[in-house]
Design a protein around this motif. Sequence first.
Motif, PDB file in Angstrom:
ATOM      1  N   GLU A  18      -2.444   2.017 -14.414  1.00  0.00           N
ATOM      2  CA  GLU A  18      -3.115   2.043 -13.113  1.00  0.00           C
ATOM      3  C   GLU A  18      -2.407   2.996 -12.154  1.00  0.00           C
ATOM      4  OE1 GLU A  18      -3.861  -1.026  -9.394  1.00  0.00           O
ATOM      5  OE2 GLU A  18      -3.868  -1.843 -11.437  1.00  0.00           O
ATOM      6  N   LEU A  19      -1.075   2.933 -12.115  1.00  0.00           N
ATOM      7  CA  LEU A  19      -0.319   3.831 -11.251  1.00  0.00           C
ATOM      8  C   LEU A  19      -0.471   5.280 -11.699  1.00  0.00           C
ATOM      9  CD1 LEU A  19       3.031   1.864 -10.764  1.00  0.00           C
ATOM     10  CD2 LEU A  19       1.024   1.898  -9.267  1.00  0.00           C
ATOM     11  N   ALA A  20      -0.478   5.509 -13.003  1.00  0.00           N
ATOM     12  CA  ALA A  20      -0.607   6.877 -13.519  1.00  0.00           C
ATOM     13  C   ALA A  20      -1.935   7.495 -13.109  1.00  0.00           C
ATOM     14  CB  ALA A  20      -0.461   6.870 -15.037  1.00  0.00           C
ATOM     15  N   ALA A  21      -3.007   6.693 -13.179  1.00  0.00           N
ATOM     16  CA  ALA A  21      -4.326   7.215 -12.846  1.00  0.00           C
ATOM     17  C   ALA A  21      -4.538   7.347 -11.346  1.00  0.00           C
ATOM     18  CB  ALA A  21      -5.401   6.306 -13.460  1.00  0.00           C
ATOM     19  N   ALA A  22      -4.059   6.364 -10.581  1.00  0.00           N
ATOM     20  CA  ALA A  22      -4.381   6.311  -9.155  1.00  0.00           C
ATOM     21  C   ALA A  22      -3.393   7.071  -8.276  1.00  0.00           C
ATOM     22  CB  ALA A  22      -4.439   4.855  -8.690  1.00  0.00           C
ATOM     23  N   VAL A  23      -2.141   7.199  -8.724  1.00  0.00           N
ATOM     24  CA  VAL A  23      -1.104   7.775  -7.865  1.00  0.00           C
ATOM     25  C   VAL A  23      -0.488   9.028  -8.479  1.00  0.00           C
ATOM     26  CG1 VAL A  23       1.061   7.331  -6.644  1.00  0.00           C
ATOM     27  CG2 VAL A  23      -0.566   5.467  -6.990  1.00  0.00           C
ATOM     28  N   LEU A  24      -0.133   8.974  -9.750  1.00  0.00           N
ATOM     29  CA  LEU A  24       0.600  10.068 -10.376  1.00  0.00           C
ATOM     30  C   LEU A  24      -0.301  11.191 -10.863  1.00  0.00           C
ATOM     31  CD1 LEU A  24       3.146   7.950 -12.477  1.00  0.00           C
ATOM     32  CD2 LEU A  24       3.436   8.881 -10.162  1.00  0.00           C
ATOM     33  N   ASP A  25      -1.616  10.949 -10.895  1.00  0.00           N
ATOM     34  CA  ASP A  25      -2.577  11.937 -11.371  1.00  0.00           C
ATOM     35  C   ASP A  25      -2.226  12.417 -12.775  1.00  0.00           C
ATOM     36  OD1 ASP A  25      -4.840  13.550 -11.236  1.00  0.00           O
ATOM     37  OD2 ASP A  25      -3.775  15.233 -10.333  1.00  0.00           O
ATOM     38  N   ASP A  26      -1.946  11.457 -13.645  1.00  0.00           N
ATOM     39  CA  ASP A  26      -1.513  11.770 -15.008  1.00  0.00           C
ATOM     40  C   ASP A  26      -2.353  10.932 -15.973  1.00  0.00           C
ATOM     41  OD1 ASP A  26      -0.215  12.240 -17.405  1.00  0.00           O
ATOM     42  OD2 ASP A  26       1.802  12.104 -16.551  1.00  0.00           O
ATOM     43  N   THR A  27      -3.508  11.455 -16.342  1.00  0.00           N
ATOM     44  CA  THR A  27      -4.387  10.709 -17.253  1.00  0.00           C
ATOM     45  C   THR A  27      -3.788  10.601 -18.649  1.00  0.00           C
ATOM     46  OG1 THR A  27      -5.626  12.740 -17.723  1.00  0.00           O
ATOM     47  CG2 THR A  27      -6.481  11.300 -15.989  1.00  0.00           C
ATOM     48  N   GLU A  28      -2.975  11.574 -19.033  1.00  0.00           N
ATOM     49  CA  GLU A  28      -2.329  11.493 -20.343  1.00  0.00           C
ATOM     50  C   GLU A  28      -1.408  10.273 -20.408  1.00  0.00           C
ATOM     51  OE1 GLU A  28       0.698  14.012 -23.292  1.00  0.00           O
ATOM     52  OE2 GLU A  28       0.097  14.852 -21.354  1.00  0.00           O
ATOM     53  N   LEU A  29      -0.627  10.054 -19.356  1.00  0.00           N
ATOM     54  CA  LEU A  29       0.256   8.891 -19.323  1.00  0.00           C
ATOM     55  C   LEU A  29      -0.560   7.604 -19.319  1.00  0.00           C
ATOM     56  CD1 LEU A  29       3.011   7.528 -19.021  1.00  0.00           C
ATOM     57  CD2 LEU A  29       2.868   7.932 -16.551  1.00  0.00           C
ATOM     58  N   ALA A  30      -1.636   7.567 -18.552  1.00  0.00           N
ATOM     59  CA  ALA A  30      -2.464   6.359 -18.504  1.00  0.00           C
ATOM     60  C   ALA A  30      -3.004   6.003 -19.883  1.00  0.00           C
ATOM     61  CB  ALA A  30      -3.611   6.562 -17.515  1.00  0.00           C
ATOM     62  N   GLY A  34       0.797  -1.219   0.000  1.00  0.00           N
ATOM     63  CA  GLY A  34       0.000   0.000   0.000  1.00  0.00           C
ATOM     64  C   GLY A  34       0.831   1.270   0.000  1.00  0.00           C
ATOM     65  N   ARG A  35       2.147   1.159   0.102  1.00  0.00           N
ATOM     66  CA  ARG A  35       2.994   2.344   0.155  1.00  0.00           C
ATOM     67  C   ARG A  35       3.176   2.943  -1.233  1.00  0.00           C
ATOM     68  NH1 ARG A  35       8.507   0.775   2.751  1.00  0.00           N
ATOM     69  NH2 ARG A  35       9.091   2.912   2.173  1.00  0.00           N
ATOM     70  N   GLU A  36       3.390   4.257  -1.262  1.00  0.00           N
ATOM     71  CA  GLU A  36       3.528   4.964  -2.531  1.00  0.00           C
ATOM     72  C   GLU A  36       4.700   5.938  -2.525  1.00  0.00           C
ATOM     73  OE1 GLU A  36      -0.276   6.795  -3.094  1.00  0.00           O
ATOM     74  OE2 GLU A  36      -1.296   4.890  -3.586  1.00  0.00           O
ATOM     75  N   ASP A  37       5.519   5.921  -1.468  1.00  0.00           N
ATOM     76  CA  ASP A  37       6.598   6.898  -1.382  1.00  0.00           C
ATOM     77  C   ASP A  37       7.638   6.714  -2.479  1.00  0.00           C
ATOM     78  OD1 ASP A  37       6.956   4.589   0.698  1.00  0.00           O
ATOM     79  OD2 ASP A  37       9.013   5.226   0.238  1.00  0.00           O
ATOM     80  N   HIS A  38       7.741   5.490  -3.032  1.00  0.00           N
ATOM     81  CA  HIS A  38       8.700   5.251  -4.114  1.00  0.00           C
ATOM     82  C   HIS A  38       8.177   5.749  -5.457  1.00  0.00           C
ATOM     83  CE1 HIS A  38       5.869   1.956  -4.163  1.00  0.00           C
ATOM     84  NE2 HIS A  38       6.314   1.539  -5.321  1.00  0.00           N
ATOM     85  N   LEU A  39       6.904   6.071  -5.538  1.00  0.00           N
ATOM     86  CA  LEU A  39       6.303   6.550  -6.783  1.00  0.00           C
ATOM     87  C   LEU A  39       6.379   8.078  -6.803  1.00  0.00           C
ATOM     88  CD1 LEU A  39       3.253   4.129  -6.749  1.00  0.00           C
ATOM     89  CD2 LEU A  39       5.405   3.849  -7.997  1.00  0.00           C
ATOM     90  N   ASP A  40       7.602   8.561  -6.839  1.00  0.00           N
ATOM     91  CA  ASP A  40       7.869   9.983  -6.676  1.00  0.00           C
ATOM     92  C   ASP A  40       8.086  10.648  -8.029  1.00  0.00           C
ATOM     93  OD1 ASP A  40      10.326   8.926  -7.376  1.00  0.00           O
ATOM     94  OD2 ASP A  40      11.280   9.328  -5.432  1.00  0.00           O
TER      95      ASP A  40
END
Length: 489
Positions: free
Chosen positions: A286-298, A194-200
Amino acid sequence: MSWGASAGGVSGGPAGGLPDGLAGGFPDGSAGRLPDRPSRGLSSDLPGGVSGGLPRHPARGVPDGLWGGPGQGLAAGVSAGLSGGVSDTSSEVFVKTGDIPAMWLRDSTAQVRPYLAVATDPEVGDVLAAVSRRQIRCVLLDPYANAFNDGPTGAHGEPGDLPTPGDWVWERKYELDSLCAPLQLAYALRRATGREDHLDEAFHRAAWLIVRLWRAEQSHAQRPYRFVRPSGPFAGDSLPLNGRGAPVGWTGMTWSGFRPSDDACTHGYLIPANALASASLHGLAELAAAVLDDTELAHECWRLADEIDAGILAHAVTEVDGVSVLAYEVDGLGAALMCDDANLPSLLSLPLSGWCTPEDPLYRATRRFVLSGANPSYFSGSCASGIGSTHTPDRHVWPLAIATAGLTGSADEATRALETLAATTAGTGLMHESFHVDAPSRFTRDWFGWANALFCELALEVCGGGVRHFFPVHPRALPGGSGMGGASA
């Protein structure tokens, strides 16, 4: 040691830099700045604690004799390869591949996969996050490289390679699956903990860099990458046409110069690597949409995955004795290489890559083909049967392939694979790169961390504690999915 800052994110690359448009991570080409990341001593309690805990959590049914032998690979084959340490959320860990003093992106993900079984332990999770951050730094240094040094040492696997790699780079063979590895580990760590600190921010830039490179390599003839090894015992690793690679046509797939065995591709579209890239893109979306807030990348990930899938199904499905199976490599011009190699990703490992289910009819037919004498790399002997590689001597099978057959087969096949591997260590208690099917004492590489880790993953799987569910899965491989014959989501 202390990492120094590296402006631009690609300063460790070779002379000549990256293709046009790939100098920065984000779509606007901005480079940003790599953070200064400390690397301190690894806790001495971690290796013993994890290797001691895994048989009880949750693989308590694994016989003690197995953990006392090859299972020690968790301590000897994985943890002994870790250097650096964990002090905070900016730390990094270097994962040595074994008896070679370099970190392969692909191997480093494979070597720490078993740790995901206990990654909710904060210390274990911190180490995995630190490995992920080191992988991301490597991608930003040079996304075309497959193996890296523990710092800008200037060491190279073969000193004469052209173009000359940067000081951080051990070897600059472009292997498509190498760029899947950081995406796979980053996704799995989030799923497991559940951690996301590495998705920086650095991960975000690396993600865009990978996607843009894969998009660019759909048209390889327009790209400047080349690899030449002018002399020495491995001069045959040079790509043809002055290092550019054999001609390829447009397929929608993305090009690879080398296989996961580090051997040159015969044809530029490596099917197992493209399949892994497709599954990895779905995970990244999934990471782009849920964590990175980057719909373009998704959306770009989904589009590229669809194009790769369409290319595989249009160009790699080949008739063999009236049965449709997947080729190992194709060139988009009509040529296909019908075989499989022990190294992952492989055709045998497609379900483990998350691209299809083990029950998919096309996979089942392909599996029968690669586990038969029709595959020139398949060998059978008095002690073992399995898939070898052009990378090793004749009639040598790889523990990687034996474990993969178990991980993608029935429960009985998994148990038999575990027993075969435990019985063929030549008394060393560790997995090797390969061994002769009639004489396991004839093996290559004393210490191969990847094989030790995959043995441990197989043991966990046999006892109901596997880790594959933490990794990205293609929508077609999910319950109710359409299978290989249908369109992707």
